[in-house]
Design a protein around this motif. Structure first.
Motif, PDB file in Angstrom:
ATOM      1  N   SER A  99       0.818  -1.217   0.000  1.00  0.00           N
ATOM      2  CA  SER A  99       0.000   0.000   0.000  1.00  0.00           C
ATOM      3  C   SER A  99       0.852   1.268   0.000  1.00  0.00           C
ATOM      4  N   LEU A 101       2.933   2.256  -2.258  1.00  0.00           N
ATOM      5  CA  LEU A 101       3.246   2.782  -3.587  1.00  0.00           C
ATOM      6  C   LEU A 101       1.955   3.090  -4.317  1.00  0.00           C
ATOM      7  N   ASN A 102       1.960   4.227  -5.003  1.00  0.00           N
ATOM      8  CA  ASN A 102       0.795   4.621  -5.785  1.00  0.00           C
ATOM      9  C   ASN A 102       0.547   3.587  -6.885  1.00  0.00           C
ATOM     10  N   PRO A 103      -0.593   2.875  -6.815  1.00  0.00           N
ATOM     11  CA  PRO A 103      -0.814   1.781  -7.769  1.00  0.00           C
ATOM     12  C   PRO A 103      -0.923   2.239  -9.223  1.00  0.00           C
ATOM     13  N   ARG A 104      -1.133   3.523  -9.438  1.00  0.00           N
ATOM     14  CA  ARG A 104      -1.301   4.014 -10.812  1.00  0.00           C
ATOM     15  C   ARG A 104      -0.038   4.661 -11.364  1.00  0.00           C
ATOM     16  N   MET A 105       1.076   4.496 -10.669  1.00  0.00           N
ATOM     17  CA  MET A 105       2.316   5.102 -11.136  1.00  0.00           C
ATOM     18  C   MET A 105       3.300   4.003 -11.488  1.00  0.00           C
ATOM     19  N   ARG A 146       7.050  -1.192 -15.128  1.00  0.00           N
ATOM     20  CA  ARG A 146       5.856  -1.883 -14.627  1.00  0.00           C
ATOM     21  C   ARG A 146       5.104  -1.032 -13.613  1.00  0.00           C
ATOM     22  N   GLY A 149       1.396  -3.147  -8.977  1.00  0.00           N
ATOM     23  CA  GLY A 149       0.594  -4.365  -8.898  1.00  0.00           C
ATOM     24  C   GLY A 149       1.213  -5.564  -9.589  1.00  0.00           C
ATOM     25  N   GLU A 150       2.209  -5.304 -10.439  1.00  0.00           N
ATOM     26  CA  GLU A 150       2.824  -6.404 -11.176  1.00  0.00           C
ATOM     27  C   GLU A 150       4.079  -6.933 -10.482  1.00  0.00           C
ATOM     28  N   LEU A 151       4.417  -6.347  -9.329  1.00  0.00           N
ATOM     29  CA  LEU A 151       5.652  -6.746  -8.651  1.00  0.00           C
ATOM     30  C   LEU A 151       5.358  -7.589  -7.413  1.00  0.00           C
ATOM     31  N   SER A 152       6.344  -8.380  -6.997  1.00  0.00           N
ATOM     32  CA  SER A 152       6.194  -9.159  -5.771  1.00  0.00           C
ATOM     33  C   SER A 152       6.521  -8.276  -4.571  1.00  0.00           C
ATOM     34  N   GLN A 155      10.137  -7.171  -4.295  1.00  0.00           N
ATOM     35  CA  GLN A 155      10.468  -6.170  -5.323  1.00  0.00           C
ATOM     36  C   GLN A 155       9.881  -4.815  -4.942  1.00  0.00           C
TER      37      GLN A 155
END
Lengths: 326, 331, 299
Positions: A99, A101-105, A146, A149-152, A155
């Motif tokens: 949470s 990190l801005n999910p849209r950036m 990326r 949402g695409e990272l573990s 990461q």
């Protein structure tokens, strides 16, 4: 003696609950010092106020009382604009990388944001710097395009650390940076933090409830209980010879991940009192196995132990009867 | 003879995406383990490995789109997967009890603690209300709650996290279960409280001769409170054995990485742990070993179907490269 | 690799199959949204191609053909001025879109910044803004609109502006609710810690994450705009006859209804109902797709 990088003096934070108007005494007069390049571990259970202290140190929260002297200047009374200017020197990494990190950036924009705000680098210089930072946190540069949402989880936490070190801050507060990560991922992050400490020379305030992790990374330890520092000292000393009864029970409750270690347990009755309804006197007096009547009336002062590197707040230390029996 | 025997359990999430394609996430892929009375089995693994899902599959508590698609769950001589829903309902909460994470959210906030305890008992037996009440008080006392008579009238919100977890354990004990499944029972509790709860759980296993399964990601809990452990990775148990055996002699490369990643091992050894990595894609798992993408020792043989092979006394691991791992692992 | 987890198990599909798959997938979840979309598409088509589709000039009065019933020459008959109702209904779709789209844009551009700021700042500022929003909500908007348009003069521009402003509080509420939910997530704190000024927190960090709920509302609000503008026209306050606007046409038609000349009012009425229905059905589907939590959680 060198000037400390940071000196917190009698830091206090009280919140008023919006509905009932009760006062939550989250932090009650916390004082400590941090030197350049030092890693200080701050341990405590939930409700100990450790996250609140961390947030006051980086001025995400304004202290109710007390001062935070950073590089010789009290930053506690600063206004928002002045605090923003400090951000390149004062950073924080949060507990939950999902949470934080801005999910849209895209990752690249996230890492370059502090550079955009605090440096006058050109676009191409900034891009180069982002790649350099990504490599230094061992983040594959392919991931820069990326979305979070695409990272573990591991990461993501590397991205958070990359963002924090982008402007080469002098002090980084890490609030439980590994506690939401899986074990094998956690080890990699701890390893990275060690490496960055040597490379960047940044001081780190490492907040955690996990004693094993704190022990691994810290030079110095602060033990918090109900918004008070009850013990502080060099890591090895506090772990080997804990002076405060609370530190002793906390250490004894830790479960090392090795079935062959013998546990020496002091079982503690009850639970941490609410910071709304603080006991008078020593905060630990309601659960302390060594409690006396005078513990319940006055707050015990911090006393030096040995050469003074280690200090604890317990009236029994002077007479040497501070060891909790097994 | 084990109380619970799970054999080759498969659970899938079957859904349709917005493109109207059927998607299958293979969350459990042949889970096999057993638990006997008087022992505590620790189920460990990373997030998404299928630990909790295993418990929910055993208890038949899955909600769509999750579905058990294969395997047997034998409990006390019966295959639970053949039971009618009604019989399974009777079994849950009586013979098998579950203790979950976030105890406060699993108590009914509008019912007094005592009432909830009594209901659990009267729902499964013909006991009178007063007998159930006496029993509830007894169980609250047994889990170390002071002044149990008064606590019967407490509302759930009046309980601290540790107290709520004790109440939940008391509730689990109301019908003298044969098996207790504890899913992260101390996550979110403080270390000093965690010790109290775990001590209680272990004591119950010994004194009541029940079987317990503890799901956790904390190897410290496994090391000190479990007799046997099973390590899960991507819906399979990749290694199982006595706790001391596995800690002394981890065989599967994932188990080795896990144990090497504990702060205690990191502290003593200077070796770097290179175990991190993303969990495999459950929609598209590799044909053989699921750990293959993260494993330094993988070769072609890892793409063949695997089985849990015996590597020692009561010690099993699912890996075809055990020799290579043993030789190649930095010590 | 979460992206793999989402797109894994690749199976070769042709473009047509993919598009069809998407249509079936959406219609399984929300069949009404597809119907609504087709209706809107139909009216969009009418509005765009109106000059080609209209058999007559919609405001050319033919004094010789006043109030003639539906016939082969005039499918929907003619009105009191002898204008072709069919052509007027088609042209009316242009007014409907011409009101709905700018109204929603005005409402969004007022509502979103206020909602962002109010939710983020909280405290007394938020309290004050929400009281204003509540006041708008409890006061029947039709009466407010009537009063303002009556005072400002019944031009198309005034109608659009007034309806747009009246609709902004809805978006304030939706965006604010979204921001309140986001405020506690630590990416806002992360934005602060790297030194973002407030405007960047609002528009760079919060806006892209808080806009879904507002977007999901747009179609429903468009339906409302069409309905209320027609109501204003019907009450004689909005757009005036002989402009071929549906509400104005219904008003005119109502006078003839009692004499049995039903076609003047019924056809624009049906068009209005259909379009409002289309926007609403599409809007429901949009909310299902963009904002499933809010819907299932109840309002």
């Amino acid at each position: 003696m060198t000037e400390p990088l940071l000196r917190a003096d009698k830091l206090t934070k009280h919140f008023v609950t919006p509905r009932t108007g009760q006062t939550v005494r989250a932090v009650n007069g916390v004082s400590f010092e941090m030197f350049a390049g030092q890693t200080v571990g701050m341990v405590g259970e939930s409700g100990s106020g450790k996250s609140t202290v961390g947030r006051m140190v980086v001025r995400l929260l304004k202290p109710t009382q007390g001062s935070v002297t950073f590089r010789g200047r009290d930053i506690a009374p600063l206004r928002d604009r002045a605090v923003r200017a400090l951000r390149s020197d004062l950073q924080m990494v949060f507990q939950d990388p999902w949470s934080a990190l801005n999910p849209r950036m895209r990752v690249k924009r996230i890492i370059q944001e502090p550079l955009l705000l605090h440096s006058k680098l050109s676009d191409s210089e900034r891009s180069d710097r982002v790649e350099e930072i990504a490599r230094s946190v061992r983040l594959n540069t392919d991931l820069l395009t990326r979305f979070p949402g695409e990272l573990s989880g591991g990461q993501l936490q590397r991205v958070c650390i990359a963002r924090a070190i982008a402007t080469s801050p002098g002090l980084i507060v890490l609030d439980e940076p590994t506690s939401s990560l899986d074990l094998s991922v956690r080890a990699g992050i701890l390893d990275l933090l060690q490496e960055l400490r040597e490379e960047t020379g940044a001081a780190m305030l490492f907040i955690s409830h996990d004693l094993g992790t704190v022990r691994l990374v810290s030079d110095h330890i602060l033990v918090l209980y109900l918004g008070h520092i009850v013990e502080s000292g060099p890591m090895a000393k506090v772990f080997d010879e804990p002076a405060h009864p609370y530190t002793q029970t906390l250490l004894s409750a830790h479960l090392p991940a090795d079935p062959r270690t013998q546990l020496h347990r002091h079982l503690l009755e009850g639970e941490i009192p609410s910071p709304i309804d603080m006991p008078p006197g020593c905060p630990f007096s309601t659960r302390c196995p060594l409690v006396r009547d005078e513990c319940r009336t006055a707050l015990p002062p911090m006393v030096d132990i040995g050469d003074g590197a280690q200090r604890a707040a317990c009236i029994r230390i002077r007479e040497g009867s501070n060891q909790v029996p097994l | 003879m084990s109380l619970l025997q799970v054999r080759d359990l498969h659970t899938h999430f079957i859904s349709r995406n917005l493109d109207n394609e059927i998607r299958v996430a293979k969350a459990l892929n042949g889970v096999s383990f057993e638990v006997s009375r008087g022992e505590v089995l620790g189920l460990v693994g990373e997030t998404g490995a299928g630990k909790s899902l295993t418990a929910y599959s055993v208890m038949d508590l899955l909600k769509p789109p999750a579905k058990v698609v294969g395997g047997t769950v034998e409990f006390d001589g019966r295959n639970l997967r053949d039971l009618e829903a009604e019989d399974m309902n009777k079994l849950r909460g009586s013979e098998i009890a579950m203790v979950v994470q976030n105890p406060r959210s699993s108590l009914d906030p509008l019912t007094r603690v005592g009432e909830q305890l009594i209901r659990v008992h009267t729902a499964h037996t013909d006991t009178s209300e007063s007998a159930a009440r006496a029993r509830a008080i007894e169980k609250l006392g047994a889990v170390g709650i002071p002044a149990p008579e008064q606590r019967m009238r407490a509302w759930p919100h009046e309980l601290s996290g540790g107290m709520a977890q004790r109440v939940l354990i008391a509730m689990a004990l109301m019908n003298e279960p044969k098996l207790i499944i504890a899913d992260e029972p101390t996550t979110g509790l403080d270390v000093t409280v965690q010790a109290q709860i775990l001590d209680l759980l272990r004591e119950l296993v010994v004194t009541h001769n029940v079987a317990a399964m503890v799901i956790t990601h904390d190897l410290g809990i496994v090391a000190h409170y479990c007799n046997r452990m099973a390590v899960m990775f991507a819906g399979r148990i990749v290694e199982t054995g006595d706790v001391e055996t596995v800690f002394d002699n981890p065989s599967h490369p994932y188990t080795r990485t896990l144990i090497a990643s504990t702060p205690e091992r990191l502290k003593e050894g200077k070796q770097k742990v290179l175990g991190g990595g993303a969990p495999p894609n459950l929609y598209n798992l590799p044909p053989g070993c699921h750990y293959v993408e993260r494993c330094r020792f993988a070769d072609e043989s890892c793409n063949k179907p695997l089985s849990l092979d015996q590597v020692g006394d009561g010690h099993f691991a699912m890996c075809t490269r055990l020799d290579a791992v043993r030789e190649g692992w930095p010590s | 690799m979460a992206d793999l987890a989402l797109d894994g198990a690749p199976k070769e599909r042709s473009t047509i199959e993919k598009v069809w798959g998407k249509v079936v997938g959406i219609s399984r979840r929300s069949p009404t949204s597809i119907i609504g979309f087709v209706i809107i598409l139909f009216f969009g088509f009418l509005a765009l191609l109106a000059p080609l589709l209209m058999p007559y000039d919609p405001i050319a009065a033919n004094p010789n053909l006043i109030l003639s019933g539906p016939s082969a020459a005039h499918w929907f008959g003619t009105d009191g001025n002898g204008m072709d109702v069919f052509s007027r209904v088609i042209f009316g779709s242009r007014f409907a879109f011409g009101i709905a789209i700018p109204v929603v844009i005005i409402a969004l551009s007022i509502g979103i910044p206020i909602g962002l700021y109010s939710g983020y700042k909280g405290g007394n500022i938020d309290e004050a803004i929400m009281r204003v929003v509540d006041a708008f909500r409890v006061f029947p908007s039709i009466i407010l609109a009537l009063a303002v348009v009556a005072a400002a003069g019944p031009s198309l521009l005034n109608v659009v502006l007034v309806i747009g402003i009246l609709d902004a509080p809805i978006f304030v509420r939706v965006v604010r609710a979204e921001v309140l939910a986001l405020r506690s997530s630590s990416f806002v704190e992360s934005g602060l810690i790297v030194g973002n000024p407030t405007w960047r927190i609002l528009f760079v960090h919060l806006l892209p994450n808080a806009i879904q709920g507002a977007m999901a509302q747009t179609a429903v609000r468009a339906a409302w705009a069409v309905r209320i503008s027609a109501t204003l026209a019907f009450l004689g306050i909005g757009i005036q006859p002989p402009t071929p606007e549906w509400g104005a046409m219904i008003r005119q038609g109502a006078e003839f209804m009692v004499n049995g000349q039903w076609w003047v009012g019924i056809f624009p009425g049906v068009a209005l109902i259909l379009m409002v229905l289309g926007f609403n059905m599409f809007g429901d589907g949009l909310q299902d797709l963009l904002d499933p939590k809010r819907r299932s959680g109840g309002k």
